[in-house]
Scaffold this active site. Structure first.
Site, mmCIF file in Angstrom:
data_model
loop_
_atom_site.group_PDB
_atom_site.id
_atom_site.type_symbol
_atom_site.label_atom_id
_atom_site.label_comp_id
_atom_site.label_asym_id
_atom_site.label_seq_id
_atom_site.Cartn_x
_atom_site.Cartn_y
_atom_site.Cartn_z
ATOM 1 N N TYR A 128 0.821 -1.212 0.000
ATOM 2 C CA TYR A 128 0.000 0.000 0.000
ATOM 3 C C TYR A 128 0.857 1.265 0.000
ATOM 4 O O TYR A 128 1.937 1.305 0.587
ATOM 5 C CB TYR A 128 -0.884 0.042 1.254
ATOM 6 C CG TYR A 128 -2.017 -0.936 1.254
ATOM 7 C CD1 TYR A 128 -3.218 -0.644 0.603
ATOM 8 C CD2 TYR A 128 -1.907 -2.156 1.908
ATOM 9 C CE1 TYR A 128 -4.268 -1.534 0.610
ATOM 10 C CE2 TYR A 128 -2.957 -3.066 1.925
ATOM 11 C CZ TYR A 128 -4.131 -2.745 1.270
ATOM 12 O OH TYR A 128 -5.173 -3.645 1.277
ATOM 13 N N TRP A 129 0.322 2.311 -0.651
ATOM 14 C CA TRP A 129 0.837 3.671 -0.562
ATOM 15 C C TRP A 129 -0.377 4.563 -0.289
ATOM 16 O O TRP A 129 -1.058 5.009 -1.217
ATOM 17 C CB TRP A 129 1.512 4.095 -1.860
ATOM 18 C CG TRP A 129 2.659 3.227 -2.272
ATOM 19 C CD1 TRP A 129 3.969 3.375 -1.936
ATOM 20 C CD2 TRP A 129 2.598 2.081 -3.135
ATOM 21 N NE1 TRP A 129 4.726 2.398 -2.532
ATOM 22 C CE2 TRP A 129 3.907 1.583 -3.270
ATOM 23 C CE3 TRP A 129 1.552 1.415 -3.799
ATOM 24 C CZ2 TRP A 129 4.215 0.457 -4.028
ATOM 25 C CZ3 TRP A 129 1.851 0.286 -4.568
ATOM 26 C CH2 TRP A 129 3.161 -0.170 -4.675
ATOM 27 N N ARG A 138 -18.460 -15.300 6.737
ATOM 28 C CA ARG A 138 -17.550 -16.372 7.141
ATOM 29 C C ARG A 138 -16.799 -16.963 5.952
ATOM 30 O O ARG A 138 -16.416 -18.130 5.982
ATOM 31 C CB ARG A 138 -18.326 -17.470 7.851
ATOM 32 C CG ARG A 138 -19.088 -17.032 9.091
ATOM 33 C CD ARG A 138 -19.753 -18.227 9.758
ATOM 34 N NE ARG A 138 -20.691 -18.870 8.838
ATOM 35 C CZ ARG A 138 -21.116 -20.134 8.982
ATOM 36 N NH1 ARG A 138 -20.679 -20.872 9.988
ATOM 37 N NH2 ARG A 138 -21.972 -20.642 8.106
ATOM 38 N N ALA A 154 -12.364 -8.231 -2.928
ATOM 39 C CA ALA A 154 -13.730 -7.691 -2.958
ATOM 40 C C ALA A 154 -14.806 -8.749 -2.733
ATOM 41 O O ALA A 154 -15.988 -8.476 -2.957
ATOM 42 C CB ALA A 154 -14.005 -6.937 -4.253
ATOM 43 N N ALA A 155 -14.425 -9.925 -2.259
ATOM 44 C CA ALA A 155 -15.444 -10.939 -1.967
ATOM 45 C C ALA A 155 -16.442 -10.420 -0.936
ATOM 46 O O ALA A 155 -17.660 -10.469 -1.136
ATOM 47 C CB ALA A 155 -14.783 -12.224 -1.474
ATOM 48 N N ASP A 195 -16.863 -7.255 0.066
ATOM 49 C CA ASP A 195 -17.488 -6.003 -0.381
ATOM 50 C C ASP A 195 -18.637 -6.270 -1.345
ATOM 51 O O ASP A 195 -19.687 -5.617 -1.281
ATOM 52 C CB ASP A 195 -16.454 -5.111 -1.066
ATOM 53 C CG ASP A 195 -15.217 -4.874 -0.231
ATOM 54 O OD1 ASP A 195 -15.328 -4.898 1.007
ATOM 55 O OD2 ASP A 195 -14.136 -4.678 -0.821
#
Length: 326
Positions: A127-128, A253, A280-281, A283
């Site tokens: 990450y940035w 879960r 993104a599962a 989300d």
């Protein structure tokens, strides 16, 4: 930057029979997803594919794709004035997610991350994001204040949203929420605990627990909740979440499938056919569940809708799949 804020009509609380199995409303809704959008570099060997993602943005897109057109979905955030931010806003608008409440910061840019997946679809990130424009939301000089959200019927946010806000901005948002709910607004909250984003564990525990107490539709993830609060098992997580007073939603879960919050019934879920990338599962599950629930489906149907959408999403590389799906 923003259009004049209309007065939000009063949204009467749903008459949740059996603690949550009736439609929320039968009129068009205006829904805000509040959080950080990021530049996504999806690695395929030495090639990086450009995309745009972020937990609440992912949910906004899948919610918009799944909802009837009569409802409106807005993404509320801050990005830069650079070329990648230009592309990001255009990409969000292309999904028919409203961008009226994305402010453009003069001195900061959007955060970014690189993602690589292994053969089982599990992910590794770099990450940035420490100086991303989204971190300025709800600070004194920001056009985005808690009151910005007052026009919306439903506000969706996550623990990542809380984590990136400055402490004073986080406190301002939390102070605003009870009055918003008292006026008929609804809060949807997704745990999404990321330890590196928080000052320390006690701060994260305090903020997340406080938000659970103000949540109308909850989307805790069992692994995140156990990591943050030290719960012994799934039953302990569920007991704590329901103890906060969360009336409905889903305890996520992963491959085991979700459990209903505020209700008890048996549910079985078809296994996902193919796992390429689990990005993104959760989300997408949240977006699918919310779309079904807000459209009048009961909780069992909302759970199945979210699970089916998540299965489609993890069969494709990247957070946002093509509209036709894999």
């Amino acid at each position: 930057l923003f259009a004049p804020t209309p007065t939000r009509a009063y949204l009467a609380p749903p008459s949740h029979e059996a603690k949550g199995d009736t439609a929320m409303t039968d009129r068009p809704l205006s829904i805000a997803c509040l959080g950080e959008a990021m530049v996504e570099l999806s690695l395929d060997g030495d090639i990086a594919h450009l995309g745009f993602a972020g937990d609440t943005l992912n949910t906004a897109i899948y919610l918009r794709r799944s909802l009837p057109d009569v409802h409106r979905v807005s993404f509320v955030s801050a990005v830069g004035q650079d070329m990648l931010s230009d592309r990001m806003v255009a990409r969000i608008a292309d999904e028919d997610v409203l961008t009226d409440h994305i402010t453009r910061h003069a001195d900061r840019i959007a955060g970014a991350y690189a993602i690589e997946t292994d053969t089982s679809g599990e992910r590794s990130f770099v990450y940035w994001r420490d100086t991303s424009a989204a971190r300025t939301m709800m600070t004194p000089d920001s056009p985005i204040q808690p009151e910005t959200l007052s026009q919306f019927d439903v506000v969706h946010l996550s623990a990542i949203t809380l984590a990136i806000l400055a402490p004073q901005a986080r406190a301002a948002l939390m102070s605003w929420v009870p009055g918003y709910r008292a006026s008929g607004g609804r809060i949807a909250f997704d745990s999404n605990y990321r330890p590196r984003l928080w000052e320390d564990v006690p701060t994260a525990q305090s903020a997340v627990a406080a938000m659970w107490r103000e949540t109308d539709i909850g989307f805790p993830s069992v692994d995140d909740e156990m990591a943050l609060f030290g719960d012994a098992d799934t039953a302990a997580v569920m007991a704590r979440i329901e103890g906060y007073g969360v009336p409905t939603g889903a305890l996520k879960r992963g491959e085991s499938g979700p459990l209903p919050i505020g209700a008890r019934f048996d549910a079985t879920y078809a296994p996902c056919d193919k796992v390429v990338d689990t990005t993104a599962a959760g989300d997408s599950f949240t977006g699918g569940y919310l779309a079904a629930w807000l459209s009048g489906a009961d909780q069992a149907a909302a759970l199945q809708t979210g699970h089916s959408l998540a299965c489609r999403v993890i069969g494709y590389r990247g957070a946002i799949i093509p509209r036709s799906g894999p």
